[in-house]
Design an enzyme around this catalytic site. Structure first.
Site, PDB file in Angstrom:
ATOM      1  N   ASP A   1     -15.862  -3.244  -4.377  1.00 42.87           N
ATOM      2  CA  ASP A   1     -16.464  -4.375  -4.250  1.00 42.87           C
ATOM      3  C   ASP A   1     -17.587  -4.866  -3.939  1.00 42.87           C
ATOM      4  O   ASP A   1     -18.669  -3.900  -4.025  1.00 42.87           O
ATOM      5  CB  ASP A   1     -15.633  -4.370  -2.900  1.00 42.87           C
ATOM      6  CG  ASP A   1     -14.724  -5.845  -1.675  1.00 42.87           C
ATOM      7  OD1 ASP A   1     -15.574  -6.292  -2.145  1.00 42.87           O
ATOM      8  OD2 ASP A   1     -13.699  -5.813  -2.107  1.00 42.87           O
TER       9      ASP A   1
ATOM     10  N   PHE B   1     -11.823  -5.425  -5.645  1.00 43.50           N
ATOM     11  CA  PHE B   1     -11.639  -6.276  -4.672  1.00 43.50           C
ATOM     12  C   PHE B   1     -11.253  -5.093  -2.842  1.00 43.50           C
ATOM     13  O   PHE B   1      -9.823  -5.431  -2.678  1.00 43.50           O
ATOM     14  CB  PHE B   1     -11.156  -6.965  -4.796  1.00 43.50           C
ATOM     15  CG  PHE B   1     -11.856  -7.905  -5.753  1.00 43.50           C
ATOM     16  CD1 PHE B   1     -11.586  -9.023  -5.849  1.00 43.50           C
ATOM     17  CD2 PHE B   1     -10.497  -8.040  -7.186  1.00 43.50           C
ATOM     18  CE1 PHE B   1     -12.271  -9.570  -6.989  1.00 43.50           C
ATOM     19  CE2 PHE B   1     -10.496  -8.216  -8.146  1.00 43.50           C
ATOM     20  CZ  PHE B   1     -11.771  -9.811  -8.500  1.00 43.50           C
TER      21      PHE B   1
ATOM     22  N   ASP C   1      -6.445  -6.964  -6.389  1.00 43.24           N
ATOM     23  CA  ASP C   1      -6.335  -7.885  -4.906  1.00 43.24           C
ATOM     24  C   ASP C   1      -7.831  -8.592  -4.915  1.00 43.24           C
ATOM     25  O   ASP C   1      -7.881  -8.452  -3.557  1.00 43.24           O
ATOM     26  CB  ASP C   1      -5.729  -6.551  -4.200  1.00 43.24           C
ATOM     27  CG  ASP C   1      -5.162  -7.591  -2.494  1.00 43.24           C
ATOM     28  OD1 ASP C   1      -4.834  -8.593  -2.606  1.00 43.24           O
ATOM     29  OD2 ASP C   1      -5.746  -6.872  -1.477  1.00 43.24           O
TER      30      ASP C   1
ATOM     31  N   ARG D   1       0.830  -1.020  -0.320  1.00 43.12           N
ATOM     32  CA  ARG D   1      -0.249  -0.466   0.145  1.00 43.12           C
ATOM     33  C   ARG D   1       0.537   0.910   0.216  1.00 43.12           C
ATOM     34  O   ARG D   1       0.645   2.031  -0.827  1.00 43.12           O
ATOM     35  CB  ARG D   1      -0.486   0.496   1.684  1.00 43.12           C
ATOM     36  CG  ARG D   1      -1.785  -1.360   1.045  1.00 43.12           C
ATOM     37  CD  ARG D   1      -2.516  -0.930   2.162  1.00 43.12           C
ATOM     38  NE  ARG D   1      -2.638  -1.302   3.643  1.00 43.12           N
ATOM     39  CZ  ARG D   1      -3.058  -2.672   3.556  1.00 43.12           C
ATOM     40  NH1 ARG D   1      -3.792  -3.076   3.336  1.00 43.12           N
ATOM     41  NH2 ARG D   1      -2.502  -3.038   4.958  1.00 43.12           N
TER      42      ARG D   1
ATOM     43  N   CYS E   1      -2.788 -13.891  -3.081  1.00 41.56           N
ATOM     44  CA  CYS E   1      -2.360 -14.919  -2.056  1.00 41.56           C
ATOM     45  C   CYS E   1      -2.758 -16.282  -2.465  1.00 41.56           C
ATOM     46  O   CYS E   1      -2.902 -16.461  -0.983  1.00 41.56           O
ATOM     47  CB  CYS E   1      -3.774 -14.145  -0.761  1.00 41.56           C
ATOM     48  SG  CYS E   1      -5.741 -13.782  -1.784  1.00 41.56           S
TER      49      CYS E   1
END
Length: 400
Positions: free
Chosen positions: A251, A229, A301, A213, A341
């Site tokens: 989102d 997201f 993300d 970030r 991830c």
């Protein structure tokens, strides 16, 4: 004290064990072996010895905690203290939220501890963690001043049988002390975030993207930004802090727009430069493609697209589709900030996916920044499974 159970392992496992791999899979232990979940075991493999914790369920039968001794409260306290010292630079930088213990990365496999101000959130990933909780609570309390310790677990049925912690609230169980307020404010460098430790994903904030970030803050000046997201808008806040001209957060989650607005107000950021779209990110990207709507910088993300090796190829296809759509929405020489991830997708496979997405769109991707996990998510050299996070920033141009 009952005699410690001993297990002899096949010799071909010795090299991996000597290097420090913390797992023994179920197909590597004698099939006739019957032990209670939470049983400490002494392991032997040639001249190697170790001490592990047994689980009856799941592919991992044993998690190894020590080479030298049977873990006791003193040993546990030492591991917690070592992890605390490792995070010292974060505290010195003014961060009050970070991962205090990262399971295998800090020598305590099967559990994590996130710190949010004066509240610690324990998460367990194995049923046998029950036997560690009492000692862990004492070790956390002995290391720093806390107001409360919470528990999240995928094994609530087993943990309900424990005498430790008698109060549950939503997805969490209060192990010790007092419950946190519904909205707790934490500091991350120069920004503040409101987190909900009882119901929020990832115990309230995606801590592993802290440094990423901050990187986005440095590349956002004057740019229009799309954050897909977005969750509660953490990347968006850093982009606005960095001088982005306009940020759109997307989102599908309920209540996230309100949470993002709260975070904007906390930091005195201009709400007129921010828009939150509550919708499916794939649908929004498709609509932007049809409208010819473009951005200078796009952040992707997404949640994990694969929970097992069997889903690996489906995950790569999903990442390819997502990134290919985003590339269509970038201005010439725009920046793609993309992350994964999914532990089942390696850094190499992730880069190959990006190349494929670029090829589908006649785009050239120049990787200008790449990162893995930050200080509070360390990865043992012998445990590649612990390296799950991929973060890539690429300049995108048309092929000449």
């Amino acid at each position: 004290m009952a005699k410690l159970s001993e297990i002899s392992l096949a010799s071909h496992l010795k090299e991996r064990l000597v290097q420090g791999h913390p797992w023994v899979y179920r197909n590597h232990v004698p099939p006739e072996l019957k032990l209670a979940t939470g049983t400490w075991v002494k392991l032997r493999c040639g001249g190697w010895t170790g001490f592990g914790l047994w689980d009856n369920n799941g592919p991992i039968a044993l998690r190894i905690f020590s080479r030298k001794q049977l873990p006791d409260p003193r040993w546990l306290k030492e591991q917690v203290q070592l992890a605390w010292e490792l995070r010292s630079p974060l505290r010195q930088s003014g961060c009050t939220a970070y991962r205090w213990l990262f399971g295998e990365g800090d020598g305590l496999p099967g559990l994590t501890v996130d710190l949010y101000g004066e509240f610690a959130v324990v998460q367990t990933y194995m049923e046998s963690a029950t036997v560690l909780l009492e000692g862990l609570i004492a070790a956390l309390q002995a290391t720093t001043s806390l107001k409360g310790i919470l528990l999240r677990s995928q094994h609530a049925t087993e943990l309900d049988k424990s005498e430790i912690g008698r109060e549950t609230e939503g997805k969490t169980r209060l192990l010790w002390g007092q419950s946190p307020p519904g909205q707790l404010t934490v500091q991350e460098y120069d920004l503040q975030f409101s987190v909900n430790l009882q119901t929020g994903q990832k115990t309230g904030l995606f801590l592993d993207h802290r440094e990423n970030r901050r990187y986005v803050q440095g590349i956002s000046s004057g740019r229009s930004v799309l954050n897909c997201f977005a969750y509660t808008g953490a990347f968006s806040l850093y982009a606005l802090k960095g001088g982005a001209s306009q940020v759109t957060s997307v989102d599908i989650g309920k209540g996230l727009a309100e949470a993002a607005t709260t975070n904007l107000k906390l930091n005195g950021l201009d709400p007129d430069r921010h828009t939150f779209v509550t919708a499916d990110c794939f649908e929004v990207l498709n609509r932007y493609v049809q409208q010819g709507h473009t951005f200078d910088l796009i952040i992707l993300d997404p949640p994990s697209f694969a929970k097992s090796k069997q889903n690996r190829y489906a995950a790569v296809r999903a990442y390819t589709k997502l990134n290919a759509l985003a590339l269509k929405c970038l201005v010439p020489n725009g920046l793609l900030v993309t992350a994964s991830c999914t532990s089942q997708v390696s850094p190499e496979a992730f880069r190959e996916m990006l190349a494929a997405a670029g090829g589908m769109n006649d785009r050239r991707l120049q990787i200008i920044h790449e990162a893995g996990q930050p200080l509070d998510h360390p990865v043992p050299a012998a445990f590649p499974e612990g390296r799950y996070l991929k973060f890539v920033v690429a300049k995108v141009s048309k092929n000449s």
